[in-house]
Design a protein around this motif. Structure first.
Motif, PDB file in Angstrom:
ATOM      1  N   ALA A 325       6.337  17.042  19.209  1.00  0.00           N
ATOM      2  CA  ALA A 325       5.598  17.138  17.947  1.00  0.00           C
ATOM      3  C   ALA A 325       4.631  18.313  17.996  1.00  0.00           C
ATOM      4  N   LYS A 326       4.196  18.726  16.822  1.00  0.00           N
ATOM      5  CA  LYS A 326       3.250  19.840  16.717  1.00  0.00           C
ATOM      6  C   LYS A 326       2.259  19.547  15.599  1.00  0.00           C
ATOM      7  N   ASN A 327       1.030  19.994  15.800  1.00  0.00           N
ATOM      8  CA  ASN A 327       0.001  19.952  14.751  1.00  0.00           C
ATOM      9  C   ASN A 327      -0.131  18.558  14.138  1.00  0.00           C
ATOM     10  N   SER A 328      -0.150  17.555  14.989  1.00  0.00           N
ATOM     11  CA  SER A 328      -0.157  16.171  14.528  1.00  0.00           C
ATOM     12  C   SER A 328      -1.331  15.414  15.125  1.00  0.00           C
ATOM     13  N   ALA A 329      -1.676  14.289  14.497  1.00  0.00           N
ATOM     14  CA  ALA A 329      -2.871  13.549  14.917  1.00  0.00           C
ATOM     15  C   ALA A 329      -2.659  12.054  14.791  1.00  0.00           C
ATOM     16  N   ALA A 330      -3.282  11.318  15.726  1.00  0.00           N
ATOM     17  CA  ALA A 330      -3.435   9.862  15.628  1.00  0.00           C
ATOM     18  C   ALA A 330      -4.931   9.605  15.569  1.00  0.00           C
ATOM     19  N   ARG A 331      -5.389   9.041  14.461  1.00  0.00           N
ATOM     20  CA  ARG A 331      -6.825   9.003  14.209  1.00  0.00           C
ATOM     21  C   ARG A 331      -7.239   7.624  13.676  1.00  0.00           C
ATOM     22  N   GLU A 332      -8.239   7.017  14.330  1.00  0.00           N
ATOM     23  CA  GLU A 332      -8.888   5.791  13.852  1.00  0.00           C
ATOM     24  C   GLU A 332      -7.906   4.629  13.708  1.00  0.00           C
ATOM     25  N   ASN A 333      -6.996   4.525  14.671  1.00  0.00           N
ATOM     26  CA  ASN A 333      -6.051   3.414  14.699  1.00  0.00           C
ATOM     27  C   ASN A 333      -6.497   2.355  15.709  1.00  0.00           C
ATOM     28  N   VAL A 334      -5.921   1.164  15.597  1.00  0.00           N
ATOM     29  CA  VAL A 334      -6.100   0.091  16.572  1.00  0.00           C
ATOM     30  C   VAL A 334      -4.739  -0.136  17.219  1.00  0.00           C
ATOM     31  N   ILE A 335      -4.678   0.053  18.532  1.00  0.00           N
ATOM     32  CA  ILE A 335      -3.395   0.095  19.231  1.00  0.00           C
ATOM     33  C   ILE A 335      -3.473  -0.836  20.439  1.00  0.00           C
ATOM     34  N   GLY A 336      -2.782  -1.965  20.372  1.00  0.00           N
ATOM     35  CA  GLY A 336      -2.872  -2.904  21.477  1.00  0.00           C
ATOM     36  C   GLY A 336      -1.682  -3.828  21.552  1.00  0.00           C
ATOM     37  N   ASN A 337      -1.503  -4.421  22.740  1.00  0.00           N
ATOM     38  CA  ASN A 337      -0.437  -5.398  22.983  1.00  0.00           C
ATOM     39  C   ASN A 337       0.960  -4.822  22.776  1.00  0.00           C
ATOM     40  N   ASN A 338       1.109  -3.507  22.952  1.00  0.00           N
ATOM     41  CA  ASN A 338       2.431  -2.900  22.921  1.00  0.00           C
ATOM     42  C   ASN A 338       3.051  -2.936  24.313  1.00  0.00           C
ATOM     43  N   GLY A 339       4.377  -2.886  24.388  1.00  0.00           N
ATOM     44  CA  GLY A 339       5.047  -3.122  25.660  1.00  0.00           C
ATOM     45  C   GLY A 339       4.839  -2.049  26.695  1.00  0.00           C
ATOM     46  N   LYS A 340       4.657  -0.816  26.285  1.00  0.00           N
ATOM     47  CA  LYS A 340       4.508   0.274  27.240  1.00  0.00           C
ATOM     48  C   LYS A 340       3.157   0.960  27.036  1.00  0.00           C
ATOM     49  N   TYR A 341       3.133   2.171  26.526  1.00  0.00           N
ATOM     50  CA  TYR A 341       1.893   2.927  26.386  1.00  0.00           C
ATOM     51  C   TYR A 341       1.302   2.750  24.992  1.00  0.00           C
ATOM     52  N   GLY A 342      -0.007   2.771  24.928  1.00  0.00           N
ATOM     53  CA  GLY A 342      -0.644   2.753  23.619  1.00  0.00           C
ATOM     54  C   GLY A 342      -0.272   3.996  22.833  1.00  0.00           C
ATOM     55  N   VAL A 343      -0.479   5.175  23.436  1.00  0.00           N
ATOM     56  CA  VAL A 343      -0.078   6.453  22.840  1.00  0.00           C
ATOM     57  C   VAL A 343       0.650   7.256  23.907  1.00  0.00           C
ATOM     58  N   LEU A 344       1.837   7.729  23.587  1.00  0.00           N
ATOM     59  CA  LEU A 344       2.608   8.590  24.484  1.00  0.00           C
ATOM     60  C   LEU A 344       2.783   9.945  23.822  1.00  0.00           C
ATOM     61  N   VAL A 345       2.363  10.997  24.545  1.00  0.00           N
ATOM     62  CA  VAL A 345       2.578  12.373  24.099  1.00  0.00           C
ATOM     63  C   VAL A 345       3.520  13.013  25.111  1.00  0.00           C
ATOM     64  N   VAL A 346       4.710  13.425  24.687  1.00  0.00           N
ATOM     65  CA  VAL A 346       5.751  13.819  25.626  1.00  0.00           C
ATOM     66  C   VAL A 346       6.689  14.800  24.941  1.00  0.00           C
ATOM     67  N   THR A 347       7.452  15.539  25.745  1.00  0.00           N
ATOM     68  CA  THR A 347       8.555  16.347  25.231  1.00  0.00           C
ATOM     69  C   THR A 347       9.796  15.970  26.032  1.00  0.00           C
ATOM     70  N   SER A 348      10.650  15.123  25.453  1.00  0.00           N
ATOM     71  CA  SER A 348      11.803  14.617  26.192  1.00  0.00           C
ATOM     72  C   SER A 348      12.827  15.708  26.479  1.00  0.00           C
ATOM     73  N   ASP A 349      12.978  16.648  25.574  1.00  0.00           N
ATOM     74  CA  ASP A 349      13.961  17.727  25.701  1.00  0.00           C
ATOM     75  C   ASP A 349      13.312  18.903  26.423  1.00  0.00           C
ATOM     76  N   SER A 350      13.897  19.301  27.539  1.00  0.00           N
ATOM     77  CA  SER A 350      13.307  20.384  28.334  1.00  0.00           C
ATOM     78  C   SER A 350      13.251  21.705  27.578  1.00  0.00           C
ATOM     79  N   GLY A 351      14.033  21.852  26.525  1.00  0.00           N
ATOM     80  CA  GLY A 351      14.015  23.088  25.754  1.00  0.00           C
ATOM     81  C   GLY A 351      13.030  23.088  24.601  1.00  0.00           C
ATOM     82  N   GLN A 352      12.284  21.991  24.423  1.00  0.00           N
ATOM     83  CA  GLN A 352      11.332  21.875  23.327  1.00  0.00           C
ATOM     84  C   GLN A 352       9.899  21.932  23.860  1.00  0.00           C
ATOM     85  N   THR A 353       8.940  21.852  22.964  1.00  0.00           N
ATOM     86  CA  THR A 353       7.533  21.839  23.363  1.00  0.00           C
ATOM     87  C   THR A 353       6.750  20.953  22.412  1.00  0.00           C
TER      88      THR A 353
END
Length: 746
Positions: A325-353
């Motif tokens: 993702a680019k130029n994006s935001a997560a703001r003023e949310n309530v994030i809990g009791n999810n199975g893995k991460y509350g917020v994940l910032v990642v680039t799965s494709d090695s050719g992307q950013t």
């Protein structure tokens, strides 16, 4: 033609080019060839009209009863049909002509019938649809529309679509080209839709709520097609449940869109997904997403999306996922009791950013009532270029409250230019990170440009901060409250591995159980101008190889031992060289209940201790134990307010840097052995052939006064490419009480 009674016309063909006045009688047209009502004909005053075969219409037809068209209808011109009800069993072929349906009862377009190639279509009253309706112009449904089956609405390249209320547990798909779609009534309020697919439009507005129950369906609950932008669905109370796939799918770019007020539950994939495209000015807000089989919100190569003021809980994967993702935001949310991460910032494709991501002012693993809602792993994970992933750069994590997660509060791995926190107690940028089972913040691998600024890290079980071979990170800042405060963990900071170009500066580290800072084979780390106080046994505990790590400029006080080098080697405590104006980078090590600095064990080699202010430690200033290597301690012979004189022993040709200290009589009374409160100066000497060297220092211009206690330390110097560098230090010499110089005596 005037009807005087019920009329049934049969034959091979029927053509009507003039007016028919029904006088409130029924008319049946039963011809084997298509019935043609042409030339602007007007049928009026009929009771019921039935056309049993095909028909060609270019007319205005008005009945007081039902109009039934059993065969296919072809429009030869603009046609308006008005009456009690209309039934179209086989469909309408428009040939580009307009059609108006104005019936007091519901218009039924059922079965396999198809309305195709109309110009514009206006349904004045209610409609029941189970078909495909294609026009080249607008379609307006002014009343309530009920879906009897899956329905497709198409308006060619640019036709608008308008609906009043829509109900029915079926799929509704709309292609409006560059036209707009307007829903003036509620969608699914009486019977939730199974899905809504807005495949194309230049703008979409929903004036009332939307209800979708995807039970039995096969796709997303709400789908916005590629480049469907300027969508405004923002009325509180909309629901999407049980979608077979995504609750909401944005299939490829959507500028200027507002999605708000949704409750999305039990989606078969992620709750909300934004696929590759431009989402400038687009927000998903004021919503609740629960029970998704994937993430609550997932952004995949999307640019410009903001997720705000929403709750993401009990989703199987992550609360929010930004991927490429680019130029994006997560703001003023309530994030809990999810199975893995509350917020994940990642680039799965090695050719992307992934770049320019903001995670700010969220509650993660907790809420505004301080309830514990832990996610399955860390609160936030920023995963960069490692294990086949692409780059992650320029991420800002500020103003969040992150607590109770079973791994870390924030984890950054191989991502660059990640900023965590801002100014403590400003109410905006400070992260409050507490009660996480391992580390409050963990930085791993190459994290060039990472900054950990004003955060409060408290009661994280293992440590407030873990630097795991984290290279290129800056922790803290000289500015007021622009550095972390770390307390009430087992260790304040744990640092290990190669930490090249990483520094910890200006932080307050206090009231941790075992140590303020633990260094485990930590190399190339700078620990500078921090306040380390009131921790357990150790202020700083160093173990293993510590090549080119430096502890300097810190205040380390009120522990059992200020600095404990437990087999640690290659560490500098204080100045690298101990010369000139570097005196200010020594540590202030004081008021510890046992010792200022302990060097322990035979492997504790090549440790340099220079230019520190060591005072008021109850027993020793510097102590070597359990075979720790040291060098000869200088022996002071005399000390006056003008000059200090002594000798040092060693091997011929060996070079030493001798440092002289003084401690006021008041301060020295608090320690059993002489220490060194203030640096007087330094002298380099070389051992002569007799195995000794004289040391002497002019102190006449110093602030030392008679009665102060004078001590000295020695540090061996070794040649490195023609430059003498410090190698190994001694403890303090015995103390000498400074006498008033004779030249100063009256």
């Amino acid at each position: 033609m005037n009807l005087s009674g019920t009329v049934d016309l049969q034959g091979t063909s029927g053509n009507f080019g003039g007016a028919v006045n029904g006088n409130d009688h029924d008319l049946t047209l039963n011809f084997s060839a298509p019935t043609t009502i042409d030339g602007g004909s007007v049928f009026s005053g009929l009771a019921n009209l039935t056309v049993t075969g095909a028909s060609n219409l270019d007319a205005s037809i008005e009945t007081s009863g039902v109009q039934t068209y059993e065969g296919p209808v072809t429009l030869m011109g603009a046609t308006a049909l008005k009456g009690k009800a209309g039934v179209f069993n086989t469909g309408v072929q428009g040939d580009g002509n307009d059609l108006v349906l104005n019936f007091t009862e519901t218009v039924v377009i059922d079965g396999d019938s198809v309305f195709d190639n109309l110009g514009n279509l206006l349904v004045v009253g209610n409609a029941s649809l189970n078909s495909s309706i294609q026009t080249n112009g607008f379609q307006h449904y002014a009343g309530t529309t009920t879906l009897l089956g899956d329905t497709f609405i198409g308006t060619g390249p640019s036709g608008d679509v308008e609906f009043g209320a829509v109900d029915g547990s079926h799929d509704l798909s709309i292609e409006a080209g560059t036209g707009r779609i307007d829903f003036f009534g509620a969608l699914g309020s009486a019977a939730p839709l199974q899905s809504l697919n807005l495949a194309s439009a230049s703008a979409v507005v929903a004036m009332e709520t939307l209800a979708i129950d995807g039970t039995g369906g096969t796709g997303p609950g709400l789908r916005l097609g590629p480049a469907v932008g300027n969508v405004n669905m923002a009325v509180a109370g909309s629901t999407i449940s049980n979608a077979a796939q995504e609750g909401i799918l944005l299939a490829g770019g959507s500028n200027g869109t507002t999605l708000s007020g949704f409750t999305i539950s039990n989606s078969g994939a992620s709750g909300v997904v934004a696929l590759a495209g431009n989402y400038g000015g687009t927000t998903f807000s004021n919503s609740t997403v629960t029970g998704s089989a994937g993430s609550g919100f997932a952004s995949n190569n999307a640019d410009g999306f903001t997720v705000s003021n929403s709750e993401f809980s009990t989703n199987a994967d992550h609360g929010i996922r930004f991927d490429a993702a680019k130029n994006s935001a997560a703001r003023e949310n309530v994030i809990g009791n999810n199975g893995k991460y509350g917020v994940l910032v990642v680039t799965s494709d090695s050719g992307q950013t992934t770049s320019n991501i903001s995670v700010e002012s969220n509650f993660i693993g907790t809420n505004s009532s301080d309830e514990s809602t832990p996610n399955g792993k860390s609160g936030i994970w920023v995963l960069g270029q490692t294990h086949g992933h692409g780059t992650v750069d320029d991420v800002s994590i500020t103003g969040n409250t992150i607590a109770n997660n079973p791994v870390h509060g924030i984890e950054v791995w191989s991502a660059t230019n990640v900023t965590i926190g801002g100014i403590r107690e400003d109410g905006l940028t400070e992260n409050k990170i507490s009660g996480n089972a391992k580390f409050g913040i963990a930085l791993t691998d190459v994290v060039n440009g990472a900054k950990v600024l004003g955060n409060t890290l408290t009661k994280n079980t293992q440590a407030g901060l873990w630097l795991n071979s984290a290279k290129g990170a800056t922790v803290g800042h000289f500015g007021n409250k622009r550095a972390p405060q770390i307390d009430q963990s087992d260790f304040g900071i744990v640092a290990s591995g190669d930490l090249s170009n990483t520094s910890i500066t200006g932080s307050r580290i206090h009231d941790n159980v075992h140590a303020g800072v633990q260094l485990v084979n930590a190399k190339h780390l700078s620990l500078f101008r921090n306040t380390i106080e009131d921790n357990g046994p150790y202020g700083v505990l160093a173990l293993g190889e510590s090549t080119q790590s430096q502890i300097h400029g810190n205040t380390i006080q009120r522990h059992e031992a200020g600095v404990w080098l437990a087999g640690a080697s290659g560490l500098t405590v204080g100045s690298f060289s101990g010369l000139g104006n570097e005196a200010h980078v020594g540590n202030f090590i004081k008021d510890n209940s046992w010792v200022g600095i302990v060097v322990q064990g035979v492997t504790a080699t090549d440790n340099v201790i220079l230019s520190n202010h060591i005072e008021s430690n109850v027993y020793f200033g510097i102590e070597f134990v359990q075979g720790a290597p040291s060098i000869a301690v200088p022996r002071l012979i005399s000390a006056t307010t003008d000059q200090v004189v002594g000798r040092i022993q060693g091997e011929e040709g060996q070079k030493y840097l001798v440092q002289f200290f003084y401690t006021s009589a008041t301060e020295s009374a608090d320690g059993r052995y002489a220490q060194g409160e203030n640096l007087l100066g330094s002298q380099e000497v070389t051992i002569g052939s007799d195995g000794t060297a004289t040391i002497e220092l002019d102190v006449s211009s110093s602030e030392m006064v008679a009665g102060d206690i004078i001590t000295a330390t020695a540090t061996s110097l070794v040649d490195s490419n023609g430059v003498d560098v410090p190698s190994l230090s001694s403890g303090f010499s015995q103390g000498r009480i400074a006498r008033e110089a004779s030249s100063n005596t009256p």
